[in-house]
Design an enzyme around this catalytic site. Structure first.
Site, short mmCIF file in Angstrom:
data_model
loop_
_atom_site.label_atom_id
_atom_site.label_comp_id
_atom_site.label_asym_id
_atom_site.label_seq_id
_atom_site.Cartn_x
_atom_site.Cartn_y
_atom_site.Cartn_z
N THR A 261 -10.90 3.67 3.86
CA THR A 261 -9.73 4.32 4.46
C THR A 261 -10.23 5.51 5.31
O THR A 261 -11.40 5.87 5.27
CB THR A 261 -8.78 4.85 3.36
OG1 THR A 261 -9.33 6.05 2.82
CG2 THR A 261 -8.56 3.84 2.25
N GLU A 262 -9.28 6.14 6.02
CA GLU A 262 -9.66 7.32 6.81
C GLU A 262 -10.25 8.41 5.90
O GLU A 262 -11.30 8.97 6.18
CB GLU A 262 -8.44 7.92 7.54
CG GLU A 262 -8.05 7.24 8.82
CD GLU A 262 -6.83 6.35 8.63
OE1 GLU A 262 -6.34 6.22 7.48
OE2 GLU A 262 -6.40 5.76 9.63
N GLU B 184 0.86 -1.19 0.00
CA GLU B 184 0.00 0.00 0.00
C GLU B 184 0.89 1.24 0.00
O GLU B 184 1.77 1.37 0.84
CB GLU B 184 -0.92 0.02 1.23
CG GLU B 184 -1.86 1.22 1.17
CD GLU B 184 -2.72 1.37 2.43
OE1 GLU B 184 -2.69 0.49 3.31
OE2 GLU B 184 -3.39 2.41 2.53
N ASP C 37 -2.66 12.32 -2.89
CA ASP C 37 -2.83 13.77 -3.01
C ASP C 37 -3.14 14.11 -4.47
O ASP C 37 -2.44 13.66 -5.37
CB ASP C 37 -1.56 14.48 -2.54
CG ASP C 37 -1.26 14.14 -1.08
OD1 ASP C 37 -2.20 14.10 -0.28
OD2 ASP C 37 -0.08 13.89 -0.76
N GLU D 252 -11.42 8.13 2.88
CA GLU D 252 -12.64 7.65 2.21
C GLU D 252 -13.86 7.89 3.08
O GLU D 252 -14.90 8.36 2.62
CB GLU D 252 -12.48 6.15 1.92
CG GLU D 252 -13.64 5.53 1.19
CD GLU D 252 -13.30 4.11 0.71
OE1 GLU D 252 -12.14 3.68 0.86
OE2 GLU D 252 -14.21 3.44 0.20
N GLU E 77 4.70 4.81 3.74
CA GLU E 77 4.25 6.18 4.00
C GLU E 77 5.50 7.01 4.21
O GLU E 77 6.43 6.58 4.90
CB GLU E 77 3.34 6.17 5.25
CG GLU E 77 3.01 7.49 5.87
CD GLU E 77 2.31 8.47 4.94
OE1 GLU E 77 1.28 8.13 4.36
OE2 GLU E 77 2.84 9.59 4.80
C1 LIG Z 1 -4.43 12.16 1.33
S1 LIG Z 1 -3.53 11.08 2.33
C2 LIG Z 1 -4.42 9.55 2.24
C3 LIG Z 1 -4.07 8.59 3.34
C4 LIG Z 1 -4.76 7.22 3.26
N1 LIG Z 1 -4.34 6.50 2.09
C5 LIG Z 1 -6.26 7.37 3.26
O1 LIG Z 1 -6.89 7.12 2.22
O2 LIG Z 1 -6.83 7.69 4.32
C6 LIG Z 1 -2.12 10.75 1.31
C7 LIG Z 1 -0.95 10.12 2.08
O3 LIG Z 1 0.05 9.75 1.14
C8 LIG Z 1 1.31 10.13 1.66
N2 LIG Z 1 2.18 10.38 0.49
C9 LIG Z 1 2.03 11.35 -0.43
N3 LIG Z 1 3.00 11.28 -1.34
C10 LIG Z 1 3.79 10.23 -0.99
C11 LIG Z 1 4.96 9.66 -1.54
N4 LIG Z 1 5.55 10.18 -2.64
N5 LIG Z 1 5.51 8.59 -0.93
C12 LIG Z 1 4.94 8.07 0.19
N6 LIG Z 1 3.83 8.57 0.77
C13 LIG Z 1 3.26 9.64 0.18
C14 LIG Z 1 1.05 11.38 2.47
O4 LIG Z 1 2.04 11.60 3.44
C15 LIG Z 1 -0.32 11.05 3.08
O5 LIG Z 1 -0.20 10.40 4.33
#
Ligand SMILES: C[S@@+](CC[C@H](N)C(=O)[O-])C[C@H]1O[C@@H](n2cnc3c(N)ncnc32)[C@H](O)[C@@H]1O
Length: 215
Positions: A195-196, A47, A121, A198, A72
């Site tokens: 997910t959180e 993931e 993101d 979602e 992450e």
């Molecule tokens: C918008 S959050 C979504 C978190 C989770 N997947 C959810 O759906 O609740 C995006 C996550 O991806 C991580 N992230 C963004 N770009 C990343 C990268 N290049 N490598 C690893 N993690 C990354 C961010 O730190 C953040 O915790």
């Protein structure tokens, strides 16, 4: 608005959960199964951007024979996920605190069976499309690491990112299936783990988009 306080005592708290992560994860490249105590033929699900770990801690127990790795880049965020997995004693879940752009330092060719990208993101198509985790440069990297017939399971709340990602998947040679713009009212919802993010978007009435991209 109250400022979020940085997590305290990160090294000490990580140490308590030491069996969940690795001091030198680059040494696991090509050897994740062996290092995590799994048989050679075990599947690996990765993931990317696991956030605080709701999805991985609920999904890994559904596949007890699969080696599940959650990546992450934010250390204080992954700490929450690691502590959750530790508390809930999920035996087949391990963590990697790293950037998705450097995956090739941590995994070998054909090492991974499935990748989950959940609510990455969105960035703006105009300004930063290359940062999207479904941008073609990322997809080309995932293709190297995925096995033959490997899959990417993708979910997002964002229509524009969804359309962009479908195009990128196709452009990079993935076959698309299980497409929906309303996952929670679709046939795939029964197996879906929220997910959180979602849950937050669903609470706002936003339709959840999903696709499976296969090699
Ligand atoms: C918008 S959050 C979504 C978190 C989770 N997947 C959810 O759906 O609740 C995006 C996550 O991806 C991580 N992230 C963004 N770009 C990343 C990268 N290049 N490598 C690893 N993690 C990354 C961010 O730190 C953040 O915790």
């Amino acid at each position: 608005m109250a400022r979020m306080r940085a997590k305290r005592h990160i090294p000490e708290r990580l140490e308590v959960c030491h069996e969940r992560w690795f001091d030198a994860p680059m040494l696991n490249k090509g050897k994740w199964r062996e290092k995590c105590g799994f048989p050679e033929d075990a599947k690996i699900f990765l993931e990317i951007g696991c956030g605080k770990g709701k999805f991985c801690t609920e999904t890994a127990p559904k596949y007890p024979d699969v080696l599940y790795i959650a990546l992450e880049r934010d250390t204080s965020v992954i700490l929450a996920a690691i502590e959750k997995a530790h508390r809930e004693e999920v035996p087949n879940l391990f963590f990697l605190n790293a950037d998705a752009g450097l995956l090739e330092n941590y995994f070998s060719e054909d090492e991974i069976d499935r990748i989950y990208i959940n609510f990455c993101d969105p960035w703006s198509r105009r300004n930063k499309p290359k940062r999207r985790l479904t941008y073609r440069a990322f997809l080309e990297q995932y293709k190297v690491l995925l096995k033959e017939h490997g899959q990417i399971h993708f979910k997002t709340d964002n229509d524009e990112l969804y359309d962009f990602s479908l195009e990128e998947f196709k452009e990079c040679g993935f076959a698309l299936s299980e497409l929906t713009r309303d996952l929670h009212n679709s046939e795939w919802d029964k197996d879906n783990v929220r997910t959180e993010f979602e849950q937050k978007f669903a609470d706002q009435g936003i339709g959840i988009k999903r696709a499976v991209a296969s090699l």
